[in-house]
Design a protein around this motif. Sequence first.
Motif, PDB file in Angstrom:
ATOM      1  N   UNK A 270     -46.089  32.993  19.723  1.00 31.25           N
ATOM      2  CA  UNK A 270     -46.503  31.596  19.885  1.00 31.25           C
ATOM      3  C   UNK A 270     -45.303  30.824  20.426  1.00 31.25           C
ATOM      4  N   UNK A 271     -45.539  29.644  20.943  1.00 31.04           N
ATOM      5  CA  UNK A 271     -44.459  28.838  21.515  1.00 31.04           C
ATOM      6  C   UNK A 271     -43.468  28.420  20.427  1.00 31.04           C
ATOM      7  N   UNK A 272     -42.196  28.644  20.693  1.00 29.60           N
ATOM      8  CA  UNK A 272     -41.133  28.310  19.739  1.00 29.60           C
ATOM      9  C   UNK A 272     -40.194  27.293  20.376  1.00 29.60           C
ATOM     10  N   UNK A 273     -39.847  26.273  19.605  1.00 22.38           N
ATOM     11  CA  UNK A 273     -38.850  25.286  20.011  1.00 22.38           C
ATOM     12  C   UNK A 273     -37.691  25.344  19.017  1.00 22.38           C
ATOM     13  N   UNK A 274     -36.466  25.264  19.531  1.00 24.38           N
ATOM     14  CA  UNK A 274     -35.295  25.393  18.669  1.00 24.38           C
ATOM     15  C   UNK A 274     -34.478  24.106  18.657  1.00 24.38           C
ATOM     16  N   UNK A 275     -33.721  23.933  17.578  1.00 27.27           N
ATOM     17  CA  UNK A 275     -32.778  22.820  17.421  1.00 27.27           C
ATOM     18  C   UNK A 275     -31.408  23.425  17.162  1.00 27.27           C
ATOM     19  N   UNK A 276     -30.374  22.907  17.835  1.00 29.94           N
ATOM     20  CA  UNK A 276     -29.033  23.484  17.683  1.00 29.94           C
ATOM     21  C   UNK A 276     -28.105  22.553  16.914  1.00 29.94           C
ATOM     22  N   UNK A 277     -26.992  23.122  16.445  1.00 29.02           N
ATOM     23  CA  UNK A 277     -26.004  22.347  15.688  1.00 29.02           C
ATOM     24  C   UNK A 277     -25.253  21.376  16.576  1.00 29.02           C
ATOM     25  N   UNK A 278     -24.956  21.787  17.813  1.00 29.47           N
ATOM     26  CA  UNK A 278     -24.214  20.931  18.734  1.00 29.47           C
ATOM     27  C   UNK A 278     -24.427  21.379  20.160  1.00 29.47           C
ATOM     28  N   UNK A 279     -24.999  20.511  20.976  1.00 29.09           N
ATOM     29  CA  UNK A 279     -25.264  20.869  22.366  1.00 29.09           C
ATOM     30  C   UNK A 279     -23.969  21.040  23.147  1.00 29.09           C
ATOM     31  N   UNK A 280     -23.931  22.046  24.009  1.00 30.91           N
ATOM     32  CA  UNK A 280     -22.757  22.296  24.842  1.00 30.91           C
ATOM     33  C   UNK A 280     -23.070  21.965  26.296  1.00 30.91           C
ATOM     34  N   UNK A 281     -22.027  21.573  27.038  1.00 32.30           N
ATOM     35  CA  UNK A 281     -22.172  21.163  28.432  1.00 32.30           C
ATOM     36  C   UNK A 281     -22.211  22.361  29.372  1.00 32.30           C
TER      37      UNK A 281
ATOM     38  N   UNK B 209     -28.691  18.080  11.480  1.00 31.45           N
ATOM     39  CA  UNK B 209     -28.473  17.042  10.474  1.00 31.45           C
ATOM     40  C   UNK B 209     -27.911  17.574   9.161  1.00 31.45           C
ATOM     41  N   UNK B 210     -28.052  18.872   8.899  1.00 28.67           N
ATOM     42  CA  UNK B 210     -27.491  19.446   7.671  1.00 28.67           C
ATOM     43  C   UNK B 210     -26.026  19.841   7.831  1.00 28.67           C
ATOM     44  N   UNK B 211     -25.520  19.830   9.054  1.00 28.00           N
ATOM     45  CA  UNK B 211     -24.151  20.281   9.309  1.00 28.00           C
ATOM     46  C   UNK B 211     -23.137  19.304   8.741  1.00 28.00           C
ATOM     47  N   UNK B 212     -22.134  19.836   8.032  1.00 30.02           N
ATOM     48  CA  UNK B 212     -21.047  19.023   7.504  1.00 30.02           C
ATOM     49  C   UNK B 212     -19.953  18.836   8.540  1.00 30.02           C
ATOM     50  N   UNK B 213     -19.761  19.819   9.387  1.00 25.66           N
ATOM     51  CA  UNK B 213     -18.746  19.737  10.436  1.00 25.66           C
ATOM     52  C   UNK B 213     -19.085  20.719  11.544  1.00 25.66           C
ATOM     53  N   UNK B 214     -18.438  20.507  12.679  1.00 22.02           N
ATOM     54  CA  UNK B 214     -18.527  21.426  13.813  1.00 22.02           C
ATOM     55  C   UNK B 214     -17.114  21.763  14.247  1.00 22.02           C
ATOM     56  N   UNK B 215     -16.955  22.955  14.803  1.00 21.21           N
ATOM     57  CA  UNK B 215     -15.620  23.419  15.169  1.00 21.21           C
ATOM     58  C   UNK B 215     -15.644  24.039  16.557  1.00 21.21           C
ATOM     59  N   UNK B 216     -14.664  23.671  17.362  1.00 26.68           N
ATOM     60  CA  UNK B 216     -14.518  24.214  18.712  1.00 26.68           C
ATOM     61  C   UNK B 216     -13.119  24.785  18.885  1.00 26.68           C
ATOM     62  N   UNK B 217     -13.016  25.739  19.796  1.00 24.62           N
ATOM     63  CA  UNK B 217     -11.716  26.215  20.244  1.00 24.62           C
ATOM     64  C   UNK B 217     -11.649  26.089  21.763  1.00 24.62           C
ATOM     65  N   UNK B 218     -10.509  25.593  22.225  1.00 23.56           N
ATOM     66  CA  UNK B 218     -10.276  25.477  23.666  1.00 23.56           C
ATOM     67  C   UNK B 218      -9.151  26.434  24.020  1.00 23.56           C
ATOM     68  N   UNK B 219      -9.434  27.396  24.887  1.00 19.46           N
ATOM     69  CA  UNK B 219      -8.507  28.492  25.163  1.00 19.46           C
ATOM     70  C   UNK B 219      -7.845  28.308  26.519  1.00 19.46           C
ATOM     71  N   UNK B 220      -6.535  28.169  26.495  1.00 15.33           N
ATOM     72  CA  UNK B 220      -5.725  28.028  27.710  1.00 15.33           C
ATOM     73  C   UNK B 220      -4.983  29.338  27.958  1.00 15.33           C
ATOM     74  N   UNK B 221      -5.032  29.821  29.190  1.00 13.57           N
ATOM     75  CA  UNK B 221      -4.299  31.035  29.565  1.00 13.57           C
ATOM     76  C   UNK B 221      -3.115  30.608  30.420  1.00 13.57           C
ATOM     77  N   UNK B 222      -1.906  30.857  29.905  1.00 11.04           N
ATOM     78  CA  UNK B 222      -0.677  30.430  30.566  1.00 11.04           C
ATOM     79  C   UNK B 222      -0.046  31.625  31.271  1.00 11.04           C
ATOM     80  N   UNK B 223      -0.052  31.602  32.613  1.00 17.93           N
ATOM     81  CA  UNK B 223       0.488  32.718  33.396  1.00 17.93           C
ATOM     82  C   UNK B 223       0.777  32.230  34.808  1.00 17.93           C
ATOM     83  N   UNK B 224       1.554  33.019  35.531  1.00 23.27           N
ATOM     84  CA  UNK B 224       1.909  32.633  36.900  1.00 23.27           C
ATOM     85  C   UNK B 224       0.709  32.675  37.836  1.00 23.27           C
TER      86      UNK B 224
END
Length: 274
Positions: A43-54, A105-120
Amino acid sequence: MTKKVVLVVEYNGSAYKGWQAQKFDVPSVQENLEKALSVIANHTVKVVCAGRTDSGVHASAQVVHFETQAERSERAWTLGVNTYLPDDISVVAARHVDDDFHARFSALSRRYRYVIYQADFCPAILVKGVTWTYKSLDVNVMRQAAKTFIGTHDFSSFRAVGCQANTPVRTILNFDVHQLGQYIVLDVRANAFLHHMIRNFAGVLMTIGAGEQPLEWAQQVLDAKDRTKGGITASPYGLYFVDAEYPEHFNVPVCKLGPHFLPFVDESSYELSS
């Protein structure tokens, strides 16, 4: 009888115009996940996420919920659904939850990591999985600057011009900067985030780390409450949604912090706010 199911989903966002399903056949993570779930549920399913991403942003542990009348095992909601998903989206955990659970709406917090690669040179592997810089970044200075943002503040200087949030006030619970070999990881947890907020944090911290602005600039940008004072918006490619925290009684699956290519970070010695 309707049941509620929570999923933990991992995805590479490079090929998608963000999480949210859109019109005109624009590729999105949500649309692909809903199609696969609908096949298994019959059957058709619709979902809700904790935090939408770009567009271009990834997740190692996005949390979603949906309602269904189908009688299926948790195994069916993982392995079965994955059969119908593209290779860059995967359900990594599933669990039946109480009716009052809500991924957002039940989430107490959200967590992200931003990964930088440092190289020549720009990496050929993970080219859209990290943000590359050839500049030498001072991690200690970046770590000090990141502490500026901890607490409850007006983050107008760090919200996108088109941000639709009702208020620019957010609470940053933790903000750490790790050096892991050639990776520099910005690790930030908050009650919620504004549009482009973390990418704008990254732009400021990378500018300070490169010595192009002094440490005090972080406070100056925050105090300005003006997006035009905040410098560049960093690339989406190094950004990962890595965790959403919920009250324990919901029994939401907890996964190891990603993305999985990063070395393990022992956080036992950190002072985590709550």
